[in-house]
Write an enzyme that holds these catalytic residues in place. Structure first.
Site, PDB file in Angstrom:
ATOM      1  CE  LYS A  14      35.402  15.704 -16.701  1.00 39.10           C
ATOM      2  NZ  LYS A  14      34.844  14.982 -17.864  1.00 39.10           N
ATOM      3  NE  ARG A  89      35.266  20.426 -21.301  1.00 36.47           N
ATOM      4  CZ  ARG A  89      34.431  19.951 -20.359  1.00 36.47           C
ATOM      5  NH1 ARG A  89      34.466  20.392 -19.127  1.00 36.47           N
ATOM      6  NH2 ARG A  89      33.570  19.032 -20.669  1.00 36.47           N
ATOM      7  NE  ARG A 128      25.826  12.977 -17.309  1.00 32.46           N
ATOM      8  CZ  ARG A 128      27.082  13.427 -17.452  1.00 32.46           C
ATOM      9  NH1 ARG A 128      27.996  13.159 -16.531  1.00 32.46           N
ATOM     10  NH2 ARG A 128      27.428  14.127 -18.512  1.00 32.46           N
ATOM     11  NE  ARG A 134      25.112  17.939 -18.249  1.00 32.55           N
ATOM     12  CZ  ARG A 134      26.393  17.673 -18.218  1.00 32.55           C
ATOM     13  NH1 ARG A 134      26.950  17.160 -17.122  1.00 32.55           N
ATOM     14  NH2 ARG A 134      27.150  17.918 -19.264  1.00 32.55           N
ATOM     15  NE  ARG A 146      28.654  17.025 -23.344  1.00 32.25           N
ATOM     16  CZ  ARG A 146      27.774  16.241 -22.694  1.00 32.25           C
ATOM     17  NH1 ARG A 146      26.591  16.005 -23.197  1.00 32.25           N
ATOM     18  NH2 ARG A 146      28.120  15.708 -21.540  1.00 32.25           N
TER      19      ARG A 146
END
Ligand code: ADP
Length: 191
Positions: A14, A89, A128, A134, A146
Site C-alpha cells: 500500500k 481498519r 523489510r 520497525r 497483525r
C-alpha cells in the site's frame, strides 16, 4: 475533492503504491501507520498512547485513531483529495470516515484492494524488517498477530464496501510498476 482508500494485508504494498499514485493524481497520502511511527519517534502523547498496541501487533483503539485521522484531514485540505492507506481498519473507523468526508464535502469515490497471498507477504515483511527498523516487522509472532487482527477486524470491510458498490480488487503480484498501472486503471474509472 475526492478520497480513495487503499486496502491490503500488511506487506501488500500500500505504502509503495501510494507514493506513485499521490503524485499522479495530486492527492495527500495519509498512512495511519506512518503518522503513528512519526509520533512514536518524537515521543508525543499520541505516540506514547499508541506504542503498547503497535509493539504487540495489535490495532490502536478506534477512538485514538479516528481523532488522529480527522486532524490529518483537516490539516491537508490543499490538494485534489486524499489517498488513505491503513485506514479504515475496522467497521467503526469506516463509519467515522464516511461521516468525516461528508462533513468536509469530499467525494468518496471508492476503495481498492491490493491482493497477495500470505506466504509472499510474510516473506516480504521479514525482508523489510532487516532495514525498516520497525520492531513489528522483525518478530514473526508480531507479524502473525497483525494478520489475525486483519482477518478479524479489517477483512469484514471488504464485504462492507462490496455491498455499497465501493470495492475493487487488483492483483498485487508483479512488478511495482505493473501493480501501479493496474491501480491507476481502476482509479481512472472511479474519478
Ligand atoms: P502494516 O500494514 O504493514 O501492518 P501499518 O504501517 O499500516 O503497517 O501499521 C502499523 C501498525 O500501526 C498497526 O499494526 C497498528 O498497530 C497501527 N495502526 C495503523 N493504522 C491503524 C488503524 N487504522 N487503526 C488502528 N491501528 C492502526
Amino acid at each position: 475533492m475526492i478520497a480513495i482508500v487503499l486496502f491490503g494485508k500488511p506487506g501488500a504494498g500500500k505504502g509503495t503504491q501510494a507514493e506513485f499514485l499521490k503524485e499522479k493524481y495530486n492527492l495527500t497520502h495519509i498512512s495511519t501507520g506512518d503518522v503513528f511511527r512519526f509520533n512514536l519517534k518524537n515521543g508525543t502523547e499520541l505516540g506514547n498512547q499508541a506504542k503498547v498496541f503497535i509493539d504487540k501487533g495489535e490495532l490502536v483503539p478506534d477512538e485514538i485513531t479516528i481523532n488522529m485521522l480527522a486532524n490529518e484531514v483537516a490539516n491537508n485540505m490543499d490538494k485534489s483529495g486524499f489517498l488513505f492507506d491503513g485506514f479504515p481498519r475496522t467497521i467503526q473507523q469506516a463509519e467515522a470516515l464516511e461521516a468525516l468526508l461528508k462533513e468536509k464535502n469530499i467525494d468518496f469515490v471508492g476503495t481498492i484492494g491490493i491482493d497477495a497471498n500470505d506466504d509472499i507477504l510474510v516473506a516480504r515483511i521479514l525482508e523489510r524488517g532487516k532495514t525498516s527498523g520497525r520492531s513489528d516487522d522483525q518478530d514473526e509472532q508480531k507479524i502473525r498477530n497483525r494478520y489475525t487482527e486483519y482477518n478479524e477486524k479489517t477483512a469484514p470491510l471488504i464485504n462492507y464496501y462490496t455491498e455499497k458498490n465501493k470495492y475493487t480488487a487488483v492483483d498485487g503480484i508483479g512488478s511495482i510498476a505493473e501493480v501501479t498501472e493496474r491501480l491507476a486503471k481502476v482509479i481512472d474509472t472511479l474519478i
